[in-house]
Design a protein around this motif. Structure first.
Motif, PDB file in Angstrom:
ATOM      1  N   GLY A  36       0.811  -1.214   0.000  1.00 24.96           N
ATOM      2  CA  GLY A  36       0.000   0.000   0.000  1.00 24.96           C
ATOM      3  C   GLY A  36       0.843   1.262   0.000  1.00 24.96           C
ATOM      4  O   GLY A  36       0.507   2.243   0.658  1.00 24.96           O
ATOM      5  N   SER A  37       1.982   1.228  -0.707  1.00 23.57           N
ATOM      6  CA  SER A  37       2.910   2.363  -0.746  1.00 23.57           C
ATOM      7  C   SER A  37       3.256   2.857   0.669  1.00 23.57           C
ATOM      8  O   SER A  37       3.372   4.064   0.909  1.00 23.57           O
ATOM      9  N   ASP A  38       3.419   1.924   1.566  1.00 24.15           N
ATOM     10  CA  ASP A  38       3.704   2.232   2.969  1.00 24.15           C
ATOM     11  C   ASP A  38       4.941   3.132   3.099  1.00 24.15           C
ATOM     12  O   ASP A  38       6.044   2.733   2.718  1.00 24.15           O
ATOM     13  N   PRO A  39       4.794   4.372   3.636  1.00 23.86           N
ATOM     14  CA  PRO A  39       5.972   5.259   3.727  1.00 23.86           C
ATOM     15  C   PRO A  39       6.973   4.770   4.774  1.00 23.86           C
ATOM     16  O   PRO A  39       8.131   5.185   4.772  1.00 23.86           O
ATOM     17  N   GLU A  40       6.525   3.885   5.656  1.00 22.26           N
ATOM     18  CA  GLU A  40       7.421   3.377   6.709  1.00 22.26           C
ATOM     19  C   GLU A  40       8.113   2.087   6.274  1.00 22.26           C
ATOM     20  O   GLU A  40       8.553   1.310   7.121  1.00 22.26           O
ATOM     21  N   ILE A  41       8.172   1.859   4.952  1.00 21.80           N
ATOM     22  CA  ILE A  41       8.655   0.566   4.471  1.00 21.80           C
ATOM     23  C   ILE A  41      10.121   0.336   4.805  1.00 21.80           C
ATOM     24  O   ILE A  41      10.544  -0.800   5.057  1.00 21.80           O
ATOM     25  N   LEU A  42      10.917   1.398   4.836  1.00 21.14           N
ATOM     26  CA  LEU A  42      12.354   1.234   5.045  1.00 21.14           C
ATOM     27  C   LEU A  42      12.603   0.619   6.412  1.00 21.14           C
ATOM     28  O   LEU A  42      12.004   1.025   7.418  1.00 21.14           O
ATOM     29  N   GLY A  43      13.452  -0.384   6.441  1.00 11.74           N
ATOM     30  CA  GLY A  43      13.783  -1.033   7.709  1.00 11.74           C
ATOM     31  C   GLY A  43      12.878  -2.204   8.043  1.00 11.74           C
ATOM     32  O   GLY A  43      13.137  -2.934   8.989  1.00 11.74           O
ATOM     33  N   ARG A  44      11.799  -2.366   7.260  1.00 16.43           N
ATOM     34  CA  ARG A  44      10.921  -3.509   7.541  1.00 16.43           C
ATOM     35  C   ARG A  44      11.580  -4.808   7.097  1.00 16.43           C
ATOM     36  O   ARG A  44      12.456  -4.821   6.237  1.00 16.43           O
ATOM     37  N   THR A  45      11.114  -5.903   7.674  1.00 18.69           N
ATOM     38  CA  THR A  45      11.724  -7.197   7.363  1.00 18.69           C
ATOM     39  C   THR A  45      10.865  -7.947   6.363  1.00 18.69           C
ATOM     40  O   THR A  45       9.642  -7.949   6.452  1.00 18.69           O
ATOM     41  N   LEU A  46      11.545  -8.556   5.410  1.00 16.45           N
ATOM     42  CA  LEU A  46      10.878  -9.339   4.383  1.00 16.45           C
ATOM     43  C   LEU A  46      11.432 -10.758   4.479  1.00 16.45           C
ATOM     44  O   LEU A  46      12.653 -10.925   4.553  1.00 16.45           O
ATOM     45  N   VAL A  47      10.542 -11.771   4.512  1.00 15.88           N
ATOM     46  CA  VAL A  47      11.051 -13.144   4.621  1.00 15.88           C
ATOM     47  C   VAL A  47      11.153 -13.732   3.209  1.00 15.88           C
ATOM     48  O   VAL A  47      10.160 -13.947   2.532  1.00 15.88           O
ATOM     49  N   LEU A  48      12.404 -13.921   2.774  1.00 17.71           N
ATOM     50  CA  LEU A  48      12.671 -14.454   1.441  1.00 17.71           C
ATOM     51  C   LEU A  48      13.375 -15.787   1.603  1.00 17.71           C
ATOM     52  O   LEU A  48      14.408 -15.856   2.275  1.00 17.71           O
ATOM     53  N   ASN A  49      12.846 -16.839   0.975  1.00 14.08           N
ATOM     54  CA  ASN A  49      13.392 -18.188   1.128  1.00 14.08           C
ATOM     55  C   ASN A  49      13.684 -18.481   2.603  1.00 14.08           C
ATOM     56  O   ASN A  49      14.759 -18.955   2.959  1.00 14.08           O
ATOM     57  N   ALA A  50      12.734 -18.119   3.457  1.00  9.51           N
ATOM     58  CA  ALA A  50      12.817 -18.386   4.892  1.00  9.51           C
ATOM     59  C   ALA A  50      13.966 -17.643   5.576  1.00  9.51           C
ATOM     60  O   ALA A  50      14.400 -18.026   6.656  1.00  9.51           O
ATOM     61  N   GLN A  51      14.488 -16.589   4.932  1.00 10.94           N
ATOM     62  CA  GLN A  51      15.537 -15.779   5.542  1.00 10.94           C
ATOM     63  C   GLN A  51      15.041 -14.340   5.655  1.00 10.94           C
ATOM     64  O   GLN A  51      14.289 -13.870   4.801  1.00 10.94           O
ATOM     65  N   ALA A  52      15.494 -13.661   6.715  1.00  8.40           N
ATOM     66  CA  ALA A  52      15.040 -12.286   6.910  1.00  8.40           C
ATOM     67  C   ALA A  52      15.910 -11.319   6.115  1.00  8.40           C
ATOM     68  O   ALA A  52      17.134 -11.355   6.186  1.00  8.40           O
ATOM     69  N   PHE A  53      15.250 -10.462   5.316  1.00  4.04           N
ATOM     70  CA  PHE A  53      15.938  -9.415   4.562  1.00  4.04           C
ATOM     71  C   PHE A  53      15.359  -8.071   5.000  1.00  4.04           C
ATOM     72  O   PHE A  53      14.163  -7.971   5.260  1.00  4.04           O
ATOM     73  N   MET A  54      16.206  -7.054   5.050  1.00  2.00           N
ATOM     74  CA  MET A  54      15.715  -5.741   5.432  1.00  2.00           C
ATOM     75  C   MET A  54      15.507  -4.886   4.184  1.00  2.00           C
ATOM     76  O   MET A  54      16.381  -4.804   3.314  1.00  2.00           O
ATOM     77  N   VAL A  55      14.326  -4.242   4.110  1.00  2.00           N
ATOM     78  CA  VAL A  55      14.042  -3.375   2.960  1.00  2.00           C
ATOM     79  C   VAL A  55      14.816  -2.079   3.149  1.00  2.00           C
ATOM     80  O   VAL A  55      14.700  -1.417   4.175  1.00  2.00           O
ATOM     81  N   ILE A  56      15.636  -1.711   2.140  1.00  2.00           N
ATOM     82  CA  ILE A  56      16.394  -0.464   2.256  1.00  2.00           C
ATOM     83  C   ILE A  56      16.021   0.557   1.182  1.00  2.00           C
ATOM     84  O   ILE A  56      16.503   1.677   1.208  1.00  2.00           O
ATOM     85  N   GLY A  57      15.158   0.172   0.235  1.00  2.00           N
ATOM     86  CA  GLY A  57      14.813   1.153  -0.797  1.00  2.00           C
ATOM     87  C   GLY A  57      13.674   0.694  -1.676  1.00  2.00           C
ATOM     88  O   GLY A  57      13.266  -0.482  -1.639  1.00  2.00           O
ATOM     89  N   VAL A  58      13.152   1.656  -2.438  1.00  2.00           N
ATOM     90  CA  VAL A  58      12.109   1.367  -3.427  1.00  2.00           C
ATOM     91  C   VAL A  58      12.560   1.976  -4.746  1.00  2.00           C
ATOM     92  O   VAL A  58      12.937   3.149  -4.798  1.00  2.00           O
ATOM     93  N   LEU A  59      12.525   1.176  -5.805  1.00  2.73           N
ATOM     94  CA  LEU A  59      12.991   1.631  -7.112  1.00  2.73           C
ATOM     95  C   LEU A  59      11.809   2.131  -7.940  1.00  2.73           C
ATOM     96  O   LEU A  59      10.749   1.518  -7.927  1.00  2.73           O
TER      97      LEU A  59
END
Lengths: 858, 113
Positions: free
Chosen positions: A216-239
């Protein structure tokens, strides 16, 4: 000021003023007659009227408006022909614009990054006859990055499937794994946040679209955690959406980017493997450095790399290309160009045909209006005026055509963009009708107006007044009809080319469908099973595969189910070395579970299918048996995998089809290994179903989730799969058939128009002949003789065009030769029928001519 | 001046306009009447062609120098009568002056030559 106001009022009160002027002139005439002067002394009434009106203001504008009205009225007088012209122009302009917009999107849309001219892509090409393009191994990229000095920076990137947990669902995201300097090299700035840095670890950058649709175009997206292949990744940007990756033909645009430094948590990616070519390489040249310098440096690095990592078989040479030429995998570019060329040819012919049709319509109308033109010229209308009226008529038709064409273009573009398979790989294209396309359509329209309007104009220009008034209708064939003859012959020729092409491609489709057993396989569902991303070991993976298969086989509606590694006609195949009769040979290797051939409906020629739990038997195809044990039974023979020393005995011989696509020159020898012995982490579940497979999608999905909630589900039907395999041929066949029908219709209209006009022009002559005792049949034959010659001329031109185009078509047909005379003869036959239909009505009218009526006409 | 063959008056625009204005200065007339009056007053030398007259009248109307009104002719027909406006009178004066100057100048040249 006041004068201007009066002029404006004059414009508004135009009709009243015209009436007053007429009455005044009438009064003047009466007065002259009363005084004993004749009407002749008044001079030209119409001219007086005209000259007087001109002083009211905008003679030029008014003239145009009046002529526009005249043109409209004249077009309205033949509503069917006018509508036909607009529709056919619409189809012509629409087709041309649609193809133009595709070509525009593919070839001319530039990579929108700063200073894109300095970007080059590096590929490798095999040094043998096949000259296969390939990408790079990661160690090779690293060496190139560190040693090639003409690059300011060099980045590598590859697409990998990544399973992301988004809410409750696990979904596969199209992800680009990139070297950490990728965005810095391209100079692409994220919309939010920052690009990757060399010391980044488990971080990710989202595409704007994914951010918008899933977060939802979340402005607080930076720093959120995304679970990719069961591993935690931190969102650092939007292209931003404006960046969709460097290459266009790599499936759908990427949704997510992760850095190569995250490799620690991405198992099974071949970063260390020097023989695994999976990284595309693009770099920015140092200012002043040339492509040639980069090329020679890349060659030096390549020599050094392959000295350290020798490969058997073919050698590779690097190829450095400007990035704009490398937005398609170079090997596919030719295929894309080929089909665009075919589409362009079809669209061009359609457009030409429509132009000819409109020209013919206007020409025919002009022929009937010769007398009217003569009278207009006699009444003092300048020839320029006449020309203006004619051009306006053509212009109006063209305007209608452009409007209809834009509508058609957007319809056709969206239809064509769904036809992405012909281009080798799915295309990621923005196909909206843009100003450039609209401009193209408008230019096409103007061209049409000029082309179609000039034909009758030539005629009107030459017209001599007396001849037109007295003899216009009586003139026989004569020189004036010659242009129309040429147009109709050209239409016949185009129509023949289109019909020949349609027949060739339709037969290609038919041949393909009878040539491969896959096309008789009935209903089936194909689902990808991706255990790679789940990170299971072999034992657990095998257990899961067995469990999944058991559940799917139990589903009502599923008749048989099995696993297969490489689905036939999917564009892939895999060769491996095996040991046969003591010698090591390279053959096709596929991996299957028991009962695959029963599921796929492929007939066994000898022996049997693999049985459940059987790990040491294989099935081979006829070609394999024929090559290694000609004239003997292959059953019971031993085949060994040299790498693992596993040994298998041949349990059955199968008649299979082509693996990669049906154009393979011959079916290659193939060994089908049991899945039990050759574990695969990516495999396809193939289920033959009684009812249409779509009905079972939900149940199969449920089976997947029962086995593993995190297992991604991607499935399709055999029908769709074959459609993709046949997409090029289908595109060729359907566009050619469409063109064939369209041109046949227009050629019929053109022929009908020409014959009808000729019959009406010659009605007087026909009447005289009949009065002198000629038989109707003889008269008809006499009239039609000329059209026989026209048809013959068109057929000759069509034959020449077909011969010229056959070389080009040879690459696109299958199972028939492009120079096959049957196709052309069939087209000629069809053309003959069309011509007969088109000439029936006018010939009937000629035969029914009543001499008395005709002779009394003038 | 001797009476020669009648000439059709395809004069310069300005000249015809001036003649029409002058003719109308004695009272409203319809188009046919204007042509007839010019013919009579020039002893049949000047014949105004309709092709020039009606365009000229339309021009004068647009300039606002004449007005047009529908009335009944001497033959009891509906006809459009043109009359001079104040502007038209002023224009006539201007043109008459200019015409006199022109004729005088031409005369001088012809005398001297």
């Amino acid at each position: 000021m006041r004068r201007l106001w009066r002029k404006l009022r004059a414009l508004r009160r135009h009709d009243d003023m015209a009436r007053e002027l007429d009455e005044e002139i009438r009064f003047h005439l009466e007065m002259m007659e009363a005084d004993g002067a004749g009407r002749a002394e008044f001079g030209n009434v119409a001219l007086v009227r005209e000259a007087s009106r001109e002083s009211w203001g905008w003679p030029a504008l008014e003239g145009w408006l009046r002529d526009l009205r005249l043109a409209l009225r004249s077009l309205r007088r033949t509503p069917v022909a006018s509508a036909a012209a607009v529709v056919s122009l619409g189809v012509g302009i629409g087709a041309a614009s649609a193809v133009f917009s595709i070509a525009d999107a593919i070839f001319f849309r530039t990579l929108r990054v700063p200073d894109a001219d300095a970007l080059v892509s590096v590929y490798q090409r095999s040094d043998d006859r096949r000259a296969m393009f390939s990408s790079h191994a990661w160690p090779h990229y690293e060496m190139l990055r560190d040693q090639a000095g003409s690059f300011q920076s060099l980045a590598a990137y590859s697409r990998i499937p990544v399973n992301a947990r988004l809410g409750r669902l696990t979904e596969r995201l199209i992800t680009e794994l990139v070297s950490n300097n990728y965005f810095e090299m391209l100079r692409v700035q994220p919309k939010v946040g920052r690009a990757f840095r060399p010391d980044d670890g488990q971080v990710a950058i989202l595409g704007e679209r994914l951010w918008r649709e899933r977060f939802g175009s979340d402005p607080e997206i930076l720093g959120r955690t995304l679970v990719l292949n069961a591993q935690a990744f931190m969102v650092i940007g939007v292209l931003p959406d404006s960046f969709q990756g460097v290459v266009l033909d790599w499936g759908k645009p990427p949704q997510l980017w992760i850095p190569a430094t995250a490799r620690a948590v991405l198992p099974a990616l071949p970063f260390e493997n020097a023989g695994s070519h999976w990284m595309l390489v693009t770099g920015r040249l140092r200012p002043g450095a040339t492509v040639e310098q980069a090329q020679s440096e890349a060659e030096a690095v390549s020599t050094q790399f392959y000295a350290q990592h020798p490969v058997d078989g073919w050698k590779y040479r690097p190829v450095v290309l400007p990035v704009q030429q490398a937005r398609f995998f170079p090997a596919y570019r030719a295929s894309v160009e080929n089909y665009i060329a075919l589409l362009a040819a079809v669209a061009g012919l359609t457009f030409l045909m429509a132009c000819f049709n409109v020209a013919n319509l206007l020409l025919g109308r002009a022929a009937q209006r010769q007398r009217e033109f003569g009278i207009q010229v006699a009444m003092g209308a300048g020839r320029a005026r006449l020309a203006r009226t004619l051009l306006l008529e053509a212009g109006l038709l063209a305007c209608g055509g452009v409007a209809a064409g834009l509508v058609m273009a957007s319809l056709m573009t969206s239809a064509l963009s769904r036809f992405d398979a012909p281009f080798g790989l799915p295309l990621n294209l923005d196909l909206s009708v843009n100003p450039r396309v609209a401009g193209f359509a408008a230019a096409a329209g103007i061209l049409t107006a000029l082309l179609a309007g000039l034909a009758p104009l030539r005629q009107a220009w030459r017209s001599d007044v007396l001849g037109l008034i007295s003899g216009g209708m009586r003139a026989g064939g004569g020189r004036r009809m010659r242009l129309a003859d040429v147009l109709v012959s050209a239409q016949v020729a185009i129509c023949l080319v289109a019909l020949t092409g349609a027949s060739l491609f339709e037969r290609t489709m038919e041949r393909i469908q009878t040539s491969d057993p896959m096309f008789r396989a009935g209903h089936a569902l194909m689902a990808e099973v991706d255990l790679l991303s789940r990170g299971y070991d072999e034992a657990r993976g095998q257990r899961m595969l067995n469990e999944l298969l058991r559940r799917v086989r139990e589903l009502p509606g599923v008749e048989e189910a099995a696993y297969v590694k490489t689905v036939p006609l999917g564009g892939f195949r895999g060769a491996r070395d095996v040991k046969v009769n003591g010698a090591q040979v390279n053959v096709q290797v596929n991996t299957i579970s028991p009962r695959y051939f029963a599921a796929a409906g492929l007939p066994l020629r000898q022996g049997r299918d693999l049985r459940d739990g059987e790990a040491s038997s294989v099935v081979i195809n006829e070609q394999m048996a024929e090559r290694f044990w000609p004239g003997q039974s292959a059953l019971g023979r031993v085949i060994e995998l040299p790498r693992t020393k596993q040994q298998f005995t041949v349990a059955g011989v199968v008649r299979d089809g082509r693996m990669r696509n049906f154009r393979e020159a011959q079916i290659a020898p193939c060994v089908y290994l049991p899945l039990e012995a050759d574990y695969q982490r990516m495999i396809t579940l193939y289920a033959r179903t009684g009812p249409p497979p779509e009905a079972l999608l939900g149940a199969v999905r449920a089976a997947f989730q029962d086995v593993d909630r995190e297992l991604p589900f991607e499935a399709g039907t055999l029908e769709k799969h074959l459609e993709r395999a046949l997409a090029r041929e289908k595109l060729a066949a359907s566009s050619m058939s469409g063109l064939g029908a369209f041109t046949a219709l227009l050629a019929a209209v053109g022929l009908y128009g020409l014959i009808a006009v000729t019959v009406s022009r010659r009605s007087r002559e026909i009447g005289i002949r009949m009065a002198m005792g000629a038989r109707p049949a003889g008269v008809v034959a006499e009239v039609l003789k000329r059209f026989g010659w026209l048809l013959a001329a068109g057929a000759a031109a069509g034959l020449a065009a077909c011969a010229a185009l056959s070389r080009f078509a040879e690459a696109l047909v299958f199972g028939v030769r492009a120079t096959d005379p049957t196709a052309f003869l069939m087209a000629c036959g069809l053309m003959g029928i069309i011509a007969a239909l088109a000439s029936a009505a006018p010939a009937w009218r000629a035969a029914k001519t009543d001499p008395w009526q005709v002779l009394r006409q003038d | 001046m001797e009476r020669g063959d009648p000439v059709t008056l395809d004069l310069l625009r300005g000249t015809l306009d001036m003649l029409v204005l002058k003719t109308l200065s004695r009272g409203p007339l319809h188009g046919y009447g204007i042509a007839q009056r010019i013919k009579q007053n020039s002893s049949d030398v000047l014949q105004v062609g309709e092709g020039s007259l009606y365009p000229a009248l339309q021009r004068l109307l647009l300039q606002g120098w004449v007005t047009a009104e529908w009335g009944t002719s001497e033959t009891n027909r509906r006809a459009r009568f043109y009359g001079l406006t104040k502007d038209g009178r002023r224009q006539l004066a201007r043109e008459t002056d200019e015409f006199r100057r022109m004729v005088a100048a031409i005369g001088q040249v012809m005398e001297l030559a």
